[in-house]
Design a protein around this motif. Structure first.
Motif, mmCIF file in Angstrom:
data_model
loop_
_atom_site.group_PDB
_atom_site.id
_atom_site.type_symbol
_atom_site.label_atom_id
_atom_site.label_comp_id
_atom_site.label_asym_id
_atom_site.label_seq_id
_atom_site.Cartn_x
_atom_site.Cartn_y
_atom_site.Cartn_z
ATOM 1 N N UNK A 17 -23.103 -25.174 56.249
ATOM 2 C CA UNK A 17 -23.282 -26.486 56.879
ATOM 3 C C UNK A 17 -21.993 -27.297 56.859
ATOM 4 N N UNK A 18 -21.272 -27.258 55.729
ATOM 5 C CA UNK A 18 -20.115 -28.123 55.558
ATOM 6 C C UNK A 18 -18.820 -27.514 56.062
ATOM 7 N N UNK A 19 -18.801 -26.195 56.249
ATOM 8 C CA UNK A 19 -17.549 -25.536 56.614
ATOM 9 C C UNK A 19 -16.905 -26.086 57.878
ATOM 10 N N UNK A 20 -17.657 -26.339 58.965
ATOM 11 C CA UNK A 20 -16.989 -26.826 60.174
ATOM 12 C C UNK A 20 -16.236 -28.140 59.969
ATOM 13 N N UNK A 21 -16.726 -29.022 59.080
ATOM 14 C CA UNK A 21 -16.084 -30.315 58.878
ATOM 15 C C UNK A 21 -15.156 -30.313 57.665
ATOM 16 N N UNK A 22 -15.630 -29.767 56.553
ATOM 17 C CA UNK A 22 -14.878 -29.887 55.300
ATOM 18 C C UNK A 22 -13.778 -28.851 55.180
ATOM 19 N N UNK A 23 -14.011 -27.692 55.717
ATOM 20 C CA UNK A 23 -13.042 -26.610 55.530
ATOM 21 C C UNK A 23 -12.322 -26.283 56.837
ATOM 22 N N UNK A 24 -12.994 -26.566 57.925
ATOM 23 C CA UNK A 24 -12.371 -26.332 59.218
ATOM 24 C C UNK A 24 -12.106 -24.874 59.468
ATOM 25 N N UNK A 25 -10.867 -24.580 59.814
ATOM 26 C CA UNK A 25 -10.522 -23.206 60.185
ATOM 27 C C UNK A 25 -10.173 -22.342 58.985
ATOM 28 N N UNK A 59 -17.782 -16.696 57.989
ATOM 29 C CA UNK A 59 -18.934 -17.492 58.387
ATOM 30 C C UNK A 59 -20.107 -16.594 58.775
ATOM 31 N N UNK A 60 -19.802 -15.528 59.499
ATOM 32 C CA UNK A 60 -20.867 -14.581 59.870
ATOM 33 C C UNK A 60 -21.495 -13.957 58.636
ATOM 34 N N UNK A 88 -22.729 -5.601 57.642
ATOM 35 C CA UNK A 88 -22.925 -5.930 59.053
ATOM 36 C C UNK A 88 -21.659 -6.521 59.659
ATOM 37 N N UNK A 89 -20.922 -7.293 58.881
ATOM 38 C CA UNK A 89 -19.670 -7.862 59.382
ATOM 39 C C UNK A 89 -18.603 -6.782 59.519
#
Length: 344
Positions: free
Chosen positions: A40-48, A55-56, A243-244
């Motif tokens: 949930x927080x990765x897109x905002x807190x950690x970004x790229x 993420x997958x 799977x990844x």
């Protein structure tokens, strides 16, 4: 042929020092919250900082946990019901005495228990503690995920009677489960198939201190969740990692080969670790690419053996037993898939 009873070795049971019962649930809940927080927080807190693959991995791992967890709890509750609330010997007295007919009956118990494979492990543990042999428990474990009504209905909704996929899945699962159960029923020392910790549980199954049924149920729930949840989270993480790492495009390129397609979808079933109640809808997307025998092999092998299932079964069976079981079921499922392709 007489039924081989589960007997204990003479002498005191081998006890192992167990961690406090709250550690398993706490660890599992902590991992779930960690996975969800990162996702949930990765897109905002950690970004790229997190790659798409990472993420997958978290997404796939969380999905396996969320899909499996309700059935694990349901299986634990059914196991407690069998051990605590059913009268002593209620189930065993109603099973046929002839070993073959007895295993056939046990393999059909899944019709009455719509629980997928992950929930059947704690239930099978409870049945062994109630007196089933290891071979009989193996039969139940392998047959129940395929022969439960939810799985049958969803498979019919996905494929109908097309290419005999539904019939092959039901009959193939039934035959393989009873074949494996017969093989393990002839083992000279069935207790050697179980882990030392579960052997100790079997040794104490009939010697619990007097307690109310509710107290016994709570204690069993705590003990089973401590054993099952860490295994579930480890298995889910391994499933997500594999799977990844494996390209699905590679699997699809093998789809039209009558031999390689069978083994490709068995490999996919092993790593995808999807619940038997919904796997027919998942594999339906591959229906136009893979041959019918490969789809049958996926639908039979996956509910019996996958990375998550092996992690759960490791709480009860030794690593050597699980390796043998994987080879037996794998060979049988591959033979079934190849036969369906040959007849298609």
């Amino acid at each position: 042929m007489s039924r081989t009873p589960v007997t204990l070795h003479p002498g005191p049971p081998r006890l192992t020092q167990r961690p406090p019962a709250w550690i398993g649930p706490a660890l599992g809940a902590g991992l779930v919250l960690l996975f969800i927080a990162i996702r949930v927080l990765a897109p905002e807190a950690i970004g790229d900082a997190l790659s798409n693959s990472v993420r997958d991995f978290f997404t796939l791992s969380i999905s396996v946990v969320i899909e499996s967890l309700p059935f694990v709890f349901l299986g634990i509750l059914l196991s407690i019901g069998v051990q605590v609330w059913l009268p002593e010997g209620f189930l065993l007295r109603r099973l046929p005495r002839h070993p073959v007919v007895r295993r056939v009956t046990i393999s059909l118990l899944g019709v009455l228990l719509p629980v997928c494979e992950c929930g059947n492990v704690p239930l099978a543990r409870g049945l062994i503690l109630r007196g089933l042999t290891v071979g009989e428990a193996m039969t139940f474990l392998l047959a129940a995920p395929i022969l439960n009504p939810v799985t049958i209905i969803t498979t019919y909704q996905a494929f109908g009677w097309e290419d005999g996929i539904l019939v092959s899945r039901i009959l193939g699962g039934f035959v393989i489960a009873n074949l494996v159960g017969w093989i393990y029923s002839r083992h000279p020392d069935p207790m050697r198939l179980l882990t030392p910790g579960f052997q100790a549980s079997c040794a104490h199954a009939g010697h619990e201190a007097p307690a109310t049924r509710m107290r016994r149920g709570v204690d069993m729930f705590r003990t089973e969740t401590s054993a099952m949840l860490p295994a579930l989270f480890v298995g889910s993480a391994v499933a997500g990692l594999i799977q990844v790492a494996i390209s699905r495009d590679l699997l699809i390129t093998l789809g039209q080969n009558p031999v390689l397609s069978v083994f490709a979808l068995m490999a996919l079933a092993f790593v995808i670790a999807i619940c038997s109640n919904v796997d027919a809808f998942f594999i339906l997307a591959f229906g136009s690419t893979f041959m019918p025998g490969a789809i049958v092999a996926f639908l039979v092998f996956g509910p019996m053996i996958d990375v998550k299932m092996l992690a759960l079964m490791r709480t009860t069976f030794t690593a050597r037993t699980l390796l043998q079981l994987t080879l037996l079921v794998g060979l049988a499922a591959a033979a079934l898939g190849l036969a369906v392709n040959a007849l298609a």
